[in-house]
Motif scaffolding. Structure first.
Motif, PDB file in Angstrom:
ATOM      1  N   LEU A 108      57.372  40.835  31.873  1.00 32.60           N
ATOM      2  CA  LEU A 108      57.115  40.413  30.495  1.00 32.60           C
ATOM      3  C   LEU A 108      57.464  38.936  30.305  1.00 32.60           C
ATOM      4  CD1 LEU A 108      58.404  43.574  28.592  1.00 32.60           C
ATOM      5  CD2 LEU A 108      56.035  42.807  28.796  1.00 32.60           C
ATOM      6  N   ASP A 109      58.567  38.492  30.919  1.00 40.64           N
ATOM      7  CA  ASP A 109      58.907  37.071  30.848  1.00 40.64           C
ATOM      8  C   ASP A 109      57.858  36.211  31.545  1.00 40.64           C
ATOM      9  OD1 ASP A 109      61.216  37.616  29.465  1.00 40.64           O
ATOM     10  OD2 ASP A 109      62.514  37.600  31.227  1.00 40.64           O
ATOM     11  N   TYR A 110      57.164  36.817  32.512  1.00 42.18           N
ATOM     12  CA  TYR A 110      56.123  36.109  33.275  1.00 42.18           C
ATOM     13  C   TYR A 110      54.834  35.942  32.472  1.00 42.18           C
ATOM     14  CZ  TYR A 110      52.877  35.259  37.195  1.00 42.18           C
ATOM     15  OH  TYR A 110      51.942  34.746  38.048  1.00 42.18           O
ATOM     16  N   MET A 111      54.768  36.587  31.311  1.00 41.20           N
ATOM     17  CA  MET A 111      53.529  36.564  30.533  1.00 41.20           C
ATOM     18  C   MET A 111      53.088  35.152  30.178  1.00 41.20           C
ATOM     19  SD  MET A 111      52.285  39.598  30.246  1.00 41.20           S
ATOM     20  CE  MET A 111      51.217  39.669  28.819  1.00 41.20           C
ATOM     21  N   PHE A 120      48.311  49.533  32.039  1.00 41.32           N
ATOM     22  CA  PHE A 120      47.006  49.174  32.607  1.00 41.32           C
ATOM     23  C   PHE A 120      45.991  48.802  31.527  1.00 41.32           C
ATOM     24  CE2 PHE A 120      42.765  50.006  34.233  1.00 41.32           C
ATOM     25  CZ  PHE A 120      42.781  49.286  35.423  1.00 41.32           C
ATOM     26  N   PRO A 121      45.794  49.626  30.485  1.00 34.82           N
ATOM     27  CA  PRO A 121      44.826  49.210  29.460  1.00 34.82           C
ATOM     28  C   PRO A 121      45.226  47.920  28.750  1.00 34.82           C
ATOM     29  CG  PRO A 121      45.991  51.219  28.800  1.00 34.82           C
ATOM     30  CD  PRO A 121      46.313  50.981  30.228  1.00 34.82           C
ATOM     31  N   ALA A 122      46.546  47.661  28.628  1.00 35.02           N
ATOM     32  CA  ALA A 122      46.987  46.439  27.960  1.00 35.02           C
ATOM     33  C   ALA A 122      46.591  45.210  28.764  1.00 35.02           C
ATOM     34  CB  ALA A 122      48.503  46.482  27.759  1.00 35.02           C
ATOM     35  N   PHE A 123      46.854  45.206  30.071  1.00 30.59           N
ATOM     36  CA  PHE A 123      46.493  44.059  30.906  1.00 30.59           C
ATOM     37  C   PHE A 123      44.976  43.920  31.031  1.00 30.59           C
ATOM     38  CE2 PHE A 123      50.915  43.965  32.097  1.00 30.59           C
ATOM     39  CZ  PHE A 123      51.151  42.654  32.481  1.00 30.59           C
ATOM     40  N   TRP A 124      44.277  45.046  31.076  1.00 28.68           N
ATOM     41  CA  TRP A 124      42.810  44.988  31.149  1.00 28.68           C
ATOM     42  C   TRP A 124      42.237  44.344  29.895  1.00 28.68           C
ATOM     43  CZ3 TRP A 124      39.101  47.255  27.991  1.00 28.68           C
ATOM     44  CH2 TRP A 124      37.779  47.163  28.468  1.00 28.68           C
ATOM     45  N   VAL A 142      54.650  39.027  41.991  1.00 26.66           N
ATOM     46  CA  VAL A 142      53.496  39.191  41.108  1.00 26.66           C
ATOM     47  C   VAL A 142      52.486  38.059  41.322  1.00 26.66           C
ATOM     48  CG1 VAL A 142      52.774  39.065  38.693  1.00 26.66           C
ATOM     49  CG2 VAL A 142      54.653  40.576  39.352  1.00 26.66           C
ATOM     50  N   ALA A 143      52.990  36.833  41.410  1.00 30.84           N
ATOM     51  CA  ALA A 143      52.088  35.694  41.646  1.00 30.84           C
ATOM     52  C   ALA A 143      51.399  35.824  43.004  1.00 30.84           C
ATOM     53  CB  ALA A 143      52.874  34.386  41.566  1.00 30.84           C
ATOM     54  N   TRP A 144      52.155  36.264  44.024  1.00 32.49           N
ATOM     55  CA  TRP A 144      51.582  36.424  45.368  1.00 32.49           C
ATOM     56  C   TRP A 144      50.532  37.520  45.385  1.00 32.49           C
ATOM     57  CZ3 TRP A 144      52.348  40.710  48.782  1.00 32.49           C
ATOM     58  CH2 TRP A 144      51.804  40.524  50.053  1.00 32.49           C
ATOM     59  N   LEU A 145      50.821  38.650  44.724  1.00 29.79           N
ATOM     60  CA  LEU A 145      49.857  39.750  44.676  1.00 29.79           C
ATOM     61  C   LEU A 145      48.592  39.347  43.934  1.00 29.79           C
ATOM     62  CD1 LEU A 145      52.174  42.844  43.954  1.00 29.79           C
ATOM     63  CD2 LEU A 145      50.921  42.344  46.065  1.00 29.79           C
ATOM     64  N   THR A 146      48.770  38.575  42.858  1.00 29.32           N
ATOM     65  CA  THR A 146      47.597  38.110  42.106  1.00 29.32           C
ATOM     66  C   THR A 146      46.719  37.219  42.961  1.00 29.32           C
ATOM     67  OG1 THR A 146      48.868  38.204  40.042  1.00 29.32           O
ATOM     68  CG2 THR A 146      46.837  36.911  40.022  1.00 29.32           C
ATOM     69  N   GLN A 147      47.356  36.328  43.724  1.00 22.49           N
ATOM     70  CA  GLN A 147      46.594  35.437  44.604  1.00 22.49           C
ATOM     71  C   GLN A 147      45.975  36.202  45.767  1.00 22.49           C
ATOM     72  OE1 GLN A 147      48.945  32.334  46.333  1.00 22.49           O
ATOM     73  NE2 GLN A 147      47.176  31.106  46.951  1.00 22.49           N
ATOM     74  N   LEU A 148      46.740  37.161  46.323  1.00 23.57           N
ATOM     75  CA  LEU A 148      46.258  37.918  47.473  1.00 23.57           C
ATOM     76  C   LEU A 148      45.062  38.784  47.123  1.00 23.57           C
ATOM     77  CD1 LEU A 148      46.794  38.791  50.463  1.00 23.57           C
ATOM     78  CD2 LEU A 148      48.181  40.664  49.521  1.00 23.57           C
ATOM     79  N   THR A 149      45.144  39.488  46.003  1.00 23.98           N
ATOM     80  CA  THR A 149      44.093  40.431  45.617  1.00 23.98           C
ATOM     81  C   THR A 149      42.978  39.773  44.819  1.00 23.98           C
ATOM     82  OG1 THR A 149      45.242  41.042  43.569  1.00 23.98           O
ATOM     83  CG2 THR A 149      45.771  42.306  45.551  1.00 23.98           C
ATOM     84  N   GLY A 150      43.297  38.611  44.210  1.00 23.94           N
ATOM     85  CA  GLY A 150      42.308  37.979  43.353  1.00 23.94           C
ATOM     86  C   GLY A 150      42.082  38.735  42.068  1.00 23.94           C
ATOM     87  N   SER A 151      42.988  39.658  41.751  1.00 20.94           N
ATOM     88  CA  SER A 151      42.845  40.488  40.563  1.00 20.94           C
ATOM     89  C   SER A 151      43.884  40.111  39.515  1.00 20.94           C
ATOM     90  CB  SER A 151      43.009  41.968  40.920  1.00 20.94           C
ATOM     91  OG  SER A 151      43.062  42.769  39.747  1.00 20.94           O
ATOM     92  N   ALA A 152      43.447  39.945  38.282  1.00 26.31           N
ATOM     93  CA  ALA A 152      44.365  39.656  37.181  1.00 26.31           C
ATOM     94  C   ALA A 152      45.186  40.882  36.793  1.00 26.31           C
ATOM     95  CB  ALA A 152      43.577  39.150  35.973  1.00 26.31           C
ATOM     96  N   LEU A 153      44.855  42.031  37.376  1.00 26.10           N
ATOM     97  CA  LEU A 153      45.573  43.266  37.054  1.00 26.10           C
ATOM     98  C   LEU A 153      46.733  43.545  38.010  1.00 26.10           C
ATOM     99  CD1 LEU A 153      42.547  45.607  36.216  1.00 26.10           C
ATOM    100  CD2 LEU A 153      44.097  44.482  34.603  1.00 26.10           C
ATOM    101  N   ALA A 154      46.979  42.659  38.954  1.00 25.98           N
ATOM    102  CA  ALA A 154      48.064  42.868  39.918  1.00 25.98           C
ATOM    103  C   ALA A 154      49.425  43.062  39.236  1.00 25.98           C
ATOM    104  CB  ALA A 154      48.118  41.709  40.903  1.00 25.98           C
ATOM    105  N   PRO A 155      49.773  42.272  38.194  1.00 21.40           N
ATOM    106  CA  PRO A 155      51.059  42.508  37.529  1.00 21.40           C
ATOM    107  C   PRO A 155      51.163  43.899  36.916  1.00 21.40           C
ATOM    108  CG  PRO A 155      50.190  40.359  36.927  1.00 21.40           C
ATOM    109  CD  PRO A 155      49.100  41.085  37.661  1.00 21.40           C
ATOM    110  N   ALA A 156      50.037  44.429  36.450  1.00 23.73           N
ATOM    111  CA  ALA A 156      50.047  45.763  35.838  1.00 23.73           C
ATOM    112  C   ALA A 156      50.428  46.828  36.861  1.00 23.73           C
ATOM    113  CB  ALA A 156      48.677  46.067  35.242  1.00 23.73           C
ATOM    114  N   TRP A 157      49.843  46.762  38.045  1.00 24.04           N
ATOM    115  CA  TRP A 157      50.151  47.768  39.072  1.00 24.04           C
ATOM    116  C   TRP A 157      51.606  47.668  39.527  1.00 24.04           C
ATOM    117  CZ3 TRP A 157      47.000  51.460  38.873  1.00 24.04           C
ATOM    118  CH2 TRP A 157      45.629  51.260  38.688  1.00 24.04           C
ATOM    119  N   TYR A 158      52.104  46.465  39.636  1.00 24.78           N
ATOM    120  CA  TYR A 158      53.502  46.277  40.047  1.00 24.78           C
ATOM    121  C   TYR A 158      54.448  46.848  38.992  1.00 24.78           C
ATOM    122  CZ  TYR A 158      57.437  43.931  42.320  1.00 24.78           C
ATOM    123  OH  TYR A 158      58.613  43.663  42.975  1.00 24.78           O
ATOM    124  N   MET A 159      54.124  46.602  37.748  1.00 25.77           N
ATOM    125  CA  MET A 159      54.932  47.097  36.631  1.00 25.77           C
ATOM    126  C   MET A 159      54.874  48.615  36.553  1.00 25.77           C
ATOM    127  SD  MET A 159      54.694  45.586  32.777  1.00 25.77           S
ATOM    128  CE  MET A 159      55.913  45.925  31.515  1.00 25.77           C
TER     129      MET A 159
END
Length: 371
Positions: A187-190, A248-252, A317-334
């Motif tokens: 949430l602080d990463y938002m 998930f629906p929130a980040f989507w 979270v930043a690494w997963l977002t870059q690795l997957t190219g998906s903006a939903l990576a933080p949602a799955w981690y959370m």
């Protein structure tokens, strides 16, 4: 290290001297950082001093949570422990709110170059103003630890069943606090997520930090108050179930809309659901530990959760977002973190006095002075 040294000091010499030491060290770091000269003025001494002050701050913060939370619990009336302990989390979220407001104002008034050059010193300098007031308040506190009783409990030979009980509480508490801190750090990463990943304006993105602090400021005491009346476990479980379903629906939706309304609304919903539960997690873990290991034990559990899981969250979270190219990576981690936390909560015993009073009022009345 700070949790071990200062936390154990809180169990051996008292909560008050441990809290004074941790706050004093924090004060030195908070005052020293904005006063550190630039690299142009003193060369390599500048980064060395900054790193040194940050290490001192980390050491002190590691030793802060155990003694202060133990103090709040022991100073509280039996039926208001949750509310008293929630004041600690509320003050932390108040700091997040103020930090967010200061960040928004500085970003509005200063250019990016000025903000990097000296604006950060202004923000840290404002934080240093509280140091003398905090020190004075802590010096006036009354000690809550019975040192003689603690020494007797420490010297007494431990029975076989006790130590596994402590280890079980420690492991479950670590899982719960790891989930809580991971959620909080996402949430602080938002702010970074909104500006870097979603491409939203920085001034708008900084508003997410304000929203996190504001919601926490309201929900922390509400969480403690509710847990005193209906029990710790319901307050921990229900909001996190809601959070698990909403992530998930929130980040989507945020990735689709990318608007201020979506950012602030989604941040508010997730923060409310998270805070209502995480505020009570600290209460439950604290109540599960006996007085003679409460400060050090809680400090170590909290420090490991923060350093290992919280400290790595934003990088992962930043690494997963870059690795997957998906903006939903933080949602799955959370989602993964909340699921682990919920599983741990189901294994924790109910510690709220209101529950024990209903089940065995005489036993609670007799045990209350020893808590």
């Amino acid at each position: 290290m700070g949790a071990w040294v200062i936390g154990r000091m809180g169990d051996r010499r008292g909560r008050k001297p441990a809290m004074l030491l941790s706050f004093g060290l924090i004060g030195i770091a908070v005052i020293g950082l904005p006063l550190t000269p630039s690299y142009e003025a003193i060369g390599l001494w500048a980064p060395a001093l900054v790193v040194g002050f940050r290490l001192l701050q980390g050491f002190a913060l590691g030793g802060e949570v155990g003694p202060s939370t133990a103090f709040l619990m022991e100073a509280a009336p039996l039926m208001r422990r949750g509310f008293y302990i929630s004041m600690q989390a509320m003050s932390a979220d108040a700091a997040v709110l103020v930090a967010g407001l200061v960040g928004v104002l500085l970003a509005h008034w200063l250019s990016p170059a000025a903000l990097d050059a000296w604006g950060w010193r202004v923000a840290l300098g404002l934080g240093a103003v509280i140091v003398p007031f905090g020190w004075f308040m802590r010096r006036s506190l009354v000690e809550t630890l019975d040192v003689a009783a603690t020494r007797a409990a420490t010297a007494a030979p431990s029975s076989g069943p006790r130590m596994p009980g402590y280890r079980r509480v420690a492991l479950l508490g670590l899982a719960m606090l790891a989930a809580a801190t991971t959620t909080n750090y996402v949430l602080d990463y938002m702010t970074t997520y909104a500006s870097v990943t979603l491409g939203m304006p920085e001034r708008l993105a900084l508003g997410a930090t304000v929203m996190v602090g504001l919601c926490g400021l309201v929900c922390d005491p509400l969480s403690g108050w509710l847990s005193d009346r209906i029990g710790r476990k319901p307050v921990m479980v229900v909001p996190w179930v809601v959070l698990l379903l909403a992530i998930f629906p929130a980040f989507w939706l945020l990735g689709r809309e990318r608007s201020s309304v979506a950012l602030f609304g989604i941040t508010a919903v997730l923060t409310i659901a998270s805070t209502l539960s995480t505020g009570t997690v600290l209460v439950a873990v604290t109540e599960s530990l006996p007085a003679h290991v409460r400060s050090g034990g809680l400090g170590m559990i909290y420090a490991v959760a923060i350093s290992v899981f919280g400290g790595s969250t934003q990088f992962v979270v930043a690494w997963l977002t870059q690795l997957t190219g998906s903006a939903l990576a933080p949602a799955w981690y959370m989602i993964g973190a909340v699921a682990v936390g919920l599983l741990a909560i189901t294994q924790m015993p109910e510690t709220a006095p209101v529950k024990r009073v209903r089940e065995a009022p005489m036993a609670v009345a007799e045990a209350a002075p020893l808590a």
